[in-house]
Design a protein around this motif. Structure first.
Motif, short mmCIF file in Angstrom:
data_model
loop_
_atom_site.label_atom_id
_atom_site.label_comp_id
_atom_site.label_asym_id
_atom_site.label_seq_id
_atom_site.Cartn_x
_atom_site.Cartn_y
_atom_site.Cartn_z
N VAL A 122 -4.60 0.77 -4.54
CA VAL A 122 -4.27 1.40 -3.26
C VAL A 122 -5.39 1.15 -2.25
CG1 VAL A 122 -3.87 3.60 -2.07
CG2 VAL A 122 -2.84 3.21 -4.30
N SER A 178 -6.09 3.74 -8.16
CA SER A 178 -6.90 4.02 -6.98
C SER A 178 -7.46 2.73 -6.38
CB SER A 178 -8.05 4.97 -7.35
OG SER A 178 -7.55 6.18 -7.83
N TYR A 220 -8.54 6.67 -1.52
CA TYR A 220 -9.06 6.62 -0.16
C TYR A 220 -10.54 7.00 -0.08
CZ TYR A 220 -4.51 5.41 1.51
OH TYR A 220 -3.35 4.72 1.74
N ASN A 228 0.82 -1.21 0.00
CA ASN A 228 0.00 0.00 0.00
C ASN A 228 0.86 1.26 0.00
OD1 ASN A 228 -1.35 2.15 2.12
ND2 ASN A 228 -2.83 1.35 0.65
N GLY A 237 -4.55 9.77 -5.65
CA GLY A 237 -4.37 9.23 -4.31
C GLY A 237 -5.58 9.48 -3.45
N PHE A 288 0.93 3.94 -3.08
CA PHE A 288 0.43 5.29 -2.77
C PHE A 288 1.49 6.36 -3.06
CE2 PHE A 288 -0.19 8.83 0.22
CZ PHE A 288 -1.45 9.24 -0.19
#
Length: 307
Positions: free
Chosen positions: A162, A159, A111, A91, A107, A95
């Motif tokens: 991550v 995305s 999340y 991760n 990024g 990232f």
């Protein structure tokens, strides 16, 4: 009341992480792998020093507790700890690469997707229950993320990777609660450091000499690694993975604001609407605890007036 400290820990962790790009962007000219190497090595040295100097009694206590556990539970803890370290390292690297070589919004999008994936993973893997309002919040989040992905198809793959890695880390560590969280994190980072150490001589660049690199690295290690990760793991002791996951939205909202106001990245009206919907979803998901506190305060005031 006891659960509020776990909510506060999760909120603080993601609030801090929201400013991560401020420490990463100034050293974006360094390879992502180099940043990962130094982040892991310095984090391990710092945490190991803290544990050996200040937490020796805690280490002995946890070791004795571990030895007293059934063999099956020991194996489970070892597997969860080591698997978690691999997922976390993956991760971090992805990232760092996304923020420095794709864009900050990519990024941030990761999340935004992560809380949804965390909720789904927790539902299927941990059988965590969600209320009707929490499912409504997840639906709002999913809709807003779909809106965002329409204009970010190029970034969506990064995305998703991550998001899925961190979601898996959260879910896996929810079941790893017997050992002290700071010690678990130290072991995980130590394991990652030992794994990547053989690759350092071949794949690392020249040793950085700029003071700026080490200043940013210090911030990354202390403020964006040790403190928030510990708070995150601590929060998982008292609240479920889905709740921690949804509070993760605090991170990308701050990240998005930085992208607009600090890094001057262009945004669209659709993105503004999507992020507003995400803010609504956070409130809806946590409405029970938010409005319970409000109602409790109202009841106290009314009781005092009646007296």
């Amino acid at each position: 009341m006891k659960k509020y400290k776990y909510y506060f820990a999760a909120f603080t962790a993601f609030f801090i992480w929201g400013f991560f790009s401020l420490a990463l962007k100034p050293i974006s000219n360094y390879p992502s792998l180099d940043i990962l190497f130094y982040r892991v090595f310095f984090s391990v040295l710092t945490m190991t020093a803290i544990n050996l100097v200040f937490r020796q009694k805690n280490i002995r206590k946890n070791w004795n507790n571990f030895k007293a556990m059934p063999q099956k539970r020991k194996r489970t803890i070892v597997v969860l700890t080591l698997a978690g370290s691999l997922i976390l390292a993956s991760n971090w690297f992805i990232f760092i690469y996304v923020v420095n070589h794709i864009n900050v919004k990519a990024g941030s999008l990761a999340y935004l997707i992560c809380p949804i994936l965390t909720t789904v993973f927790a539902f299927f893997l941990l059988h965590e229950k969600l209320s009707k309002w929490q499912w409504v919040a997840v639906a709002i989040s999913a809709f807003s993320c779909t809106l965002l992905s329409l204009n970010n198809l190029h970034d969506i793959f990064y995305s998703l990777v991550v998001a899925s890695t961190y979601a898996l880390y959260l879910v896996s560590q929810r079941k790893n609660s017997e050992i002290d969280k700071f010690l678990v994190l130290n072991i995980q980072l130590l394991f990652v450091a030992l794994l990547i150490l053989p690759f350092y001589p071949k794949y690392s660049g020249a040793i950085p000499t700029e003071p700026l690199f080490y200043a940013c690295l210090f911030c990354i290690v202390v403020f964006f690694t040790i403190v928030p990760l510990f708070l995150n793991l601590y929060a998982l002791k008292g609240i479920n993975s889905s709740t921690v996951g949804i509070l993760m939205y605090i991170n990308p909202i701050i990240n998005f604001a930085l992208a607009i106001f600090y890094f001057k990245e262009q945004v669209t009206l659709l993105q503004m609407i999507s992020y507003s919907l995400i803010l609504v979803s956070i409130i809806v998901f946590n409405q029970k605890i938010i409005f319970a506190k409000k109602n409790k305060s109202k009841t106290i005031v009314e009781d005092s007036k009646s007296l």
